[in-house]
Write a protein that holds these residues in place. Structure first.
Motif, short mmCIF file in Angstrom:
data_model
loop_
_atom_site.label_atom_id
_atom_site.label_comp_id
_atom_site.label_asym_id
_atom_site.label_seq_id
_atom_site.Cartn_x
_atom_site.Cartn_y
_atom_site.Cartn_z
N UNK A 47 0.84 -1.20 0.00
CA UNK A 47 0.00 0.00 0.00
C UNK A 47 0.88 1.25 0.00
N UNK A 48 1.98 1.16 0.76
CA UNK A 48 2.89 2.29 0.90
C UNK A 48 3.46 2.70 -0.46
N UNK A 49 3.84 1.70 -1.26
CA UNK A 49 4.41 1.96 -2.58
C UNK A 49 3.39 2.67 -3.47
N UNK A 50 2.14 2.22 -3.42
CA UNK A 50 1.09 2.84 -4.22
C UNK A 50 0.83 4.27 -3.74
N UNK A 51 0.79 4.46 -2.43
CA UNK A 51 0.58 5.81 -1.89
C UNK A 51 1.72 6.74 -2.30
N UNK A 52 2.94 6.23 -2.26
CA UNK A 52 4.11 7.05 -2.64
C UNK A 52 4.01 7.49 -4.09
N UNK A 53 3.47 6.62 -4.92
CA UNK A 53 3.35 6.90 -6.34
C UNK A 53 2.53 8.17 -6.55
N UNK A 54 1.50 8.33 -5.72
CA UNK A 54 0.64 9.51 -5.85
C UNK A 54 1.05 10.65 -4.95
N UNK A 55 1.77 10.35 -3.88
CA UNK A 55 2.14 11.38 -2.93
C UNK A 55 3.38 12.13 -3.34
N UNK A 56 4.38 11.40 -3.80
CA UNK A 56 5.60 12.05 -4.23
C UNK A 56 6.45 12.56 -3.09
N UNK A 57 6.08 12.26 -1.83
CA UNK A 57 6.84 12.82 -0.72
C UNK A 57 7.51 11.79 0.18
N UNK A 58 6.95 10.59 0.30
CA UNK A 58 7.52 9.62 1.23
C UNK A 58 8.40 8.59 0.53
N UNK A 59 9.21 9.02 -0.40
CA UNK A 59 10.02 8.05 -1.13
C UNK A 59 10.94 7.24 -0.24
N UNK A 60 11.23 7.75 0.98
CA UNK A 60 12.12 7.02 1.87
C UNK A 60 11.42 5.76 2.42
N UNK A 61 10.10 5.83 2.56
CA UNK A 61 9.35 4.74 3.17
C UNK A 61 9.21 3.52 2.27
N UNK A 62 8.64 3.73 1.10
CA UNK A 62 8.43 2.61 0.19
C UNK A 62 9.30 2.83 -1.03
N UNK A 63 9.13 1.97 -2.03
CA UNK A 63 9.89 2.17 -3.26
C UNK A 63 9.31 3.38 -3.98
N UNK A 64 10.16 4.10 -4.71
CA UNK A 64 9.67 5.30 -5.37
C UNK A 64 9.05 5.03 -6.73
#
Length: 90
Positions: free
Chosen positions: A33-50
């Motif tokens: 879920x984190x990876x998908x959220x990062x895809x749209x968020x653009x801010x938490x690249x450290x958490x999941x894969x970018x």
């Protein structure tokens, strides 16, 4: 397929997703879920894969270059299906 869209456009797509869509996309594509959220968020690249996203500063929130549009395509399909459902009930 690579694609370039504005950050605001990506945000609009995210905002149009019915609730639960992030999890739906994640399970469909076998991602976290984190990876998908990062895809749209653009801010938490450290958490999941970018997911191969490159941000370029600019108008409209800047440009987002997507190396892989799989998540985006999935999101757009979900929005389409959701819109069709909404319209078929009238």
């Amino acid at each position: 397929m690579t694609r370039t869209i504005t950050f605001n456009e990506l945000r609009r797509i995210k905002d149009n997703l019915p609730s639960g869509s992030m999890s739906k996309i994640a399970s469909e594509l076998n991602l976290s879920d984190e990876t998908v959220r990062n895809y749209f968020g653009g801010h938490n690249f450290q958490e999941g894969k970018s997911c191969g996203i490159h941000l370029e500063p600019g108008p409209d929130g800047g440009l987002v270059m997507l190396d892989d549009t799989t998540i985006l395509d999935c999101a757009l399909r979900i929005i389409d299906e959701h819109m069709e459902l909404a319209h078929s009930h009238h």
